[in-house]
Scaffold this active site. Structure first.
Site, PDB file in Angstrom:
ATOM      1  N   THR A  34     -36.652  31.213   8.769  1.00 59.76           N
ATOM      2  CA  THR A  34     -35.800  31.667   7.728  1.00 59.76           C
ATOM      3  C   THR A  34     -35.905  30.828   6.664  1.00 59.76           C
ATOM      4  O   THR A  34     -36.759  29.813   6.625  1.00 59.76           O
ATOM      5  CB  THR A  34     -34.254  31.949   8.238  1.00 59.76           C
ATOM      6  OG1 THR A  34     -33.934  30.577   8.377  1.00 59.76           O
ATOM      7  CG2 THR A  34     -34.074  32.914   9.360  1.00 59.76           C
ATOM      8  N   THR A 121     -21.098  23.194  18.473  1.00 58.08           N
ATOM      9  CA  THR A 121     -20.634  22.083  17.397  1.00 58.08           C
ATOM     10  C   THR A 121     -19.289  22.072  17.759  1.00 58.08           C
ATOM     11  O   THR A 121     -18.352  22.534  18.350  1.00 58.08           O
ATOM     12  CB  THR A 121     -20.674  22.971  16.184  1.00 58.08           C
ATOM     13  OG1 THR A 121     -19.846  22.452  15.238  1.00 58.08           O
ATOM     14  CG2 THR A 121     -20.085  24.523  16.066  1.00 58.08           C
ATOM     15  N   ASP A 122     -18.715  20.719  16.739  1.00 54.00           N
ATOM     16  CA  ASP A 122     -17.399  20.291  16.901  1.00 54.00           C
ATOM     17  C   ASP A 122     -16.414  21.300  16.377  1.00 54.00           C
ATOM     18  O   ASP A 122     -15.357  21.351  16.465  1.00 54.00           O
ATOM     19  CB  ASP A 122     -17.148  18.929  16.462  1.00 54.00           C
ATOM     20  CG  ASP A 122     -17.600  18.726  15.068  1.00 54.00           C
ATOM     21  OD1 ASP A 122     -17.973  19.984  14.281  1.00 54.00           O
ATOM     22  OD2 ASP A 122     -17.665  17.689  14.360  1.00 54.00           O
ATOM     23  N   GLU A 123     -16.999  22.058  15.405  1.00 53.92           N
ATOM     24  CA  GLU A 123     -16.034  23.095  14.824  1.00 53.92           C
ATOM     25  C   GLU A 123     -15.498  24.103  15.777  1.00 53.92           C
ATOM     26  O   GLU A 123     -14.543  24.803  15.324  1.00 53.92           O
ATOM     27  CB  GLU A 123     -16.817  23.718  13.708  1.00 53.92           C
ATOM     28  CG  GLU A 123     -17.524  22.882  12.659  1.00 53.92           C
ATOM     29  CD  GLU A 123     -17.690  23.492  11.427  1.00 53.92           C
ATOM     30  OE1 GLU A 123     -17.544  24.766  10.960  1.00 53.92           O
ATOM     31  OE2 GLU A 123     -18.533  22.779  10.449  1.00 53.92           O
ATOM     32  N   TYR A 146     -18.384  31.494  10.955  1.00 52.38           N
ATOM     33  CA  TYR A 146     -19.486  30.493  11.550  1.00 52.38           C
ATOM     34  C   TYR A 146     -18.921  30.123  12.960  1.00 52.38           C
ATOM     35  O   TYR A 146     -19.468  30.164  14.120  1.00 52.38           O
ATOM     36  CB  TYR A 146     -20.101  29.241  10.682  1.00 52.38           C
ATOM     37  CG  TYR A 146     -20.697  28.290  11.444  1.00 52.38           C
ATOM     38  CD1 TYR A 146     -21.776  28.503  11.843  1.00 52.38           C
ATOM     39  CD2 TYR A 146     -19.929  27.035  11.675  1.00 52.38           C
ATOM     40  CE1 TYR A 146     -22.554  27.429  12.552  1.00 52.38           C
ATOM     41  CE2 TYR A 146     -20.652  26.039  12.444  1.00 52.38           C
ATOM     42  CZ  TYR A 146     -22.018  26.261  12.788  1.00 52.38           C
ATOM     43  OH  TYR A 146     -22.555  25.222  13.516  1.00 52.38           O
ATOM     44  N   LYS A 150     -20.243  30.724  16.886  1.00 47.52           N
ATOM     45  CA  LYS A 150     -20.594  29.305  17.604  1.00 47.52           C
ATOM     46  C   LYS A 150     -19.532  29.323  19.033  1.00 47.52           C
ATOM     47  O   LYS A 150     -20.330  28.987  20.190  1.00 47.52           O
ATOM     48  CB  LYS A 150     -20.628  27.961  17.136  1.00 47.52           C
ATOM     49  CG  LYS A 150     -21.645  27.890  15.922  1.00 47.52           C
ATOM     50  CD  LYS A 150     -23.098  28.292  16.331  1.00 47.52           C
ATOM     51  CE  LYS A 150     -23.475  26.840  17.129  1.00 47.52           C
ATOM     52  NZ  LYS A 150     -25.186  27.034  17.512  1.00 47.52           N
TER      53      LYS A 150
HETATM   54  O1  DAU Z   1     -19.202  19.757  12.113  1.00 50.64           O
HETATM   55  C1  DAU Z   1     -20.521  20.232  12.493  1.00 50.64           C
HETATM   56  C2  DAU Z   1     -20.737  21.259  11.612  1.00 50.64           C
HETATM   57  O2  DAU Z   1     -21.086  20.460  10.273  1.00 50.64           O
HETATM   58  C3  DAU Z   1     -22.167  22.043  11.923  1.00 50.64           C
HETATM   59  O3  DAU Z   1     -21.849  22.848  13.155  1.00 50.64           O
HETATM   60  C4  DAU Z   1     -22.510  23.152  10.704  1.00 50.64           C
HETATM   61  O4  DAU Z   1     -23.828  24.046  10.974  1.00 50.64           O
HETATM   62  C5  DAU Z   1     -22.596  22.248   9.538  1.00 50.64           C
HETATM   63  O5  DAU Z   1     -22.949  23.054   8.368  1.00 50.64           O
HETATM   64  C6  DAU Z   1     -21.529  21.356   9.102  1.00 50.64           C
HETATM   65  O6  DAU Z   1     -20.336  22.080   8.777  1.00 50.64           O
HETATM   66  P1  DAU Z   1     -19.581  21.496   7.346  1.00 50.64           P
HETATM   67  O7  DAU Z   1     -19.039  22.802   6.738  1.00 50.64           O
HETATM   68  O8  DAU Z   1     -18.595  20.546   7.931  1.00 50.64           O
HETATM   69  O9  DAU Z   1     -20.743  20.977   6.438  1.00 50.64           O
HETATM   70  P2  DAU Z   1     -21.098  21.171   5.030  1.00 50.64           P
HETATM   71  O10 DAU Z   1     -22.276  20.200   4.683  1.00 50.64           O
HETATM   72  O11 DAU Z   1     -21.313  22.380   4.415  1.00 50.64           O
HETATM   73  O12 DAU Z   1     -19.750  20.300   4.309  1.00 50.64           O
HETATM   74  C7  DAU Z   1     -19.191  19.137   4.728  1.00 50.64           C
HETATM   75  C8  DAU Z   1     -18.053  18.918   3.890  1.00 50.64           C
HETATM   76  O13 DAU Z   1     -18.296  18.722   2.692  1.00 50.64           O
HETATM   77  C9  DAU Z   1     -17.129  20.084   3.983  1.00 50.64           C
HETATM   78  O14 DAU Z   1     -15.799  19.516   4.167  1.00 50.64           O
HETATM   79  C10 DAU Z   1     -17.323  20.847   2.811  1.00 50.64           C
HETATM   80  C11 DAU Z   1     -17.672  19.670   1.761  1.00 50.64           C
HETATM   81  N1  DAU Z   1     -18.514  20.408   0.854  1.00 50.64           N
HETATM   82  C12 DAU Z   1     -19.562  20.848   1.121  1.00 50.64           C
HETATM   83  C13 DAU Z   1     -20.581  21.153   0.186  1.00 50.64           C
HETATM   84  C14 DAU Z   1     -22.071  21.859   0.532  1.00 50.64           C
HETATM   85  C15 DAU Z   1     -18.188  19.958  -0.670  1.00 50.64           C
HETATM   86  O15 DAU Z   1     -17.258  19.346  -0.697  1.00 50.64           O
HETATM   87  N2  DAU Z   1     -19.250  20.395  -1.484  1.00 50.64           N
HETATM   88  C16 DAU Z   1     -20.404  21.041  -1.282  1.00 50.64           C
HETATM   89  O16 DAU Z   1     -21.188  21.374  -2.009  1.00 50.64           O
END
Ligand code: DAU
Length: 330
Positions: A34, A121-123, A146, A150
């Site tokens: 993908t 995942t921890d989520e 999501y 999971k």
């Molecule tokens: O905790 C494990 C998980 O971590 C995995 O199971 C998921 O697949 C993975 O995507 C990740 O989830 P998060 O939602 O924590 O990851 P993300 O990188 O999307 O976001 C990390 C943190 O940063 C979250 O609090 C949201 C914030 N964020 C994210 C993005 C993309 C921002 O503030 N700005 C952004 O542009």
């Protein structure tokens, strides 16, 4: 040993594939390719692994591959993984993560494997306030489409252990970071945007806390689980490196010598989980695994890797531009 990795062209799956090849295991990669899968991630390892392009929701295709390969161990990482995408379009998360996991479990049951590592995942535990930690016994309480998908896949794997004796081991890692992560997740988004001199979109006030685990450590833990983990068990995989998002973003800016004025606070993610934090006592005690890469060193190496691999990042740019236009909350 024959190791089959679903999602082996993804960010975490490809690190497991690289480590598997380096350990001398016969490595089989299954991936739908993908937007998040990329053969480039196994650059330099060509001819050292077998590759099957397949969608885990294709029952006939997956069953055929497993019957042909007869793997000893399946590491099931294939999934839709981005929380923000699950908020915009939940259906594919249920189809791939729940339906696809069932297909892979059925195929493993049909052929017989010695271990099935089911990536959770921890989520799945839900969210914490300022204090506390999740242990493997914390009840599941997922919040986003999501994490619900999971949690269903996690429970389905454990049901296959209890009902059919399939030797499923569940792993629940915290937020991974490191080379080759698709730039929709926090760390590579911030590095890429800082490099381009664009504003860095931080949700809310950046106070949410995530526990950062280097992908090499995560894959290392998976091999400890393959070697010594017990079927039917669940293992948390975390680093103890908890950071508020704003501090992670500031650390990246500082490593890149970019000004904090690039930070832009944007509308928060709906239902944004405040904090995750894993107790890793069980995996330390029972399997002797511990993380080796500190946040400080891991993040420095990660920033350097992205800056050395801008050509790869740029191949994603046109897709990313249209994604970013729709990604942020209005
Ligand atoms: O905790 C494990 C998980 O971590 C995995 O199971 C998921 O697949 C993975 O995507 C990740 O989830 P998060 O939602 O924590 O990851 P993300 O990188 O999307 O976001 C990390 C943190 O940063 C979250 O609090 C949201 C914030 N964020 C994210 C993005 C993309 C921002 O503030 N700005 C952004 O542009």
């Amino acid at each position: 040993m024959k190791l089959l990795i679903t999602g082996g062209l993804g960010f975490i799956g490809s690190e497991i594939a690289r480590q598997s090849i380096e350990k001398g295991f016969e490595t089989i990669v299954v991936d739908k390719v993908t937007y998040a899968g990329d053969l480039e991630r196994l650059r330099g390892y060509e001819k050292k692994y077998s590759f099957y392009k397949e969608d885990i929701t294709n029952r006939e295709g997956i069953s055929k591959i497993l019957l042909e390969v007869k793997p000893d161990v399946v590491v099931h990482t294939a999934a839709e993984t981005h929380v923000d995408r699950s908020i915009k379009d939940p259906a594919i998360f249920i189809e791939t993560n729940v339906g696809g996991t069932q297909v892979v479990l059925d195929a493993a049951k049909e052929v017989g494997v010695s271990k099935f590592i089911n990536f959770s995942t921890d989520e799945v535990y839900g969210a914490l306030g300022e204090d506390g930690q999740f242990t493997e016994n914390t009840p599941l309480n997922p919040h986003s489409p999501y994490s619900v998908s999971k949690a269903a896949a996690d429970m389905l794997g454990r049901a296959y252990f209890h009902t059919f004796n399939l030797p499923v081991i569940t792993v629940r890692p915290s937020n991974n970071y490191g080379p080759w992560q698709y730039p929709e997740k926090l760390v590579p988004v911030m590095i890429f945007k800082a490099h381009m001199g664009e504003n860095l979109p931080v949700y809310g006030k950046g106070q949410n806390v995530r526990e950062w685990l280097h992908v090499k450590d995560c894959a290392g833990a998976v091999f400890a689980v393959i070697e010594k983990g017990q079927p039917g068990e669940v293992y948390n995989i975390g680093s103890g490196e908890e950071k508020r998002n704003i501090d992670t973003v500031k650390a990246i800016l500082s490593l890149m010598n970019k000004p904090e004025s690039l930070i832009e606070f944007v509308k928060d993610r709906p239902g944004h989980d405040f904090r995750y934090s894993l107790s890793v006592e069980k995996i330390k005690r029972e399997l002797g695994w511990e993380p080796e890469i500190t946040f400080e060193i891991g993040m420095k190496n990660t920033v350097e890797w992205y800056l050395d691999n801008l050509d790869w990042m740029k191949t994603k740019l046109s897709d990313l531009k249209s994604y970013w236009e729709k990604a942020y909350y209005k």
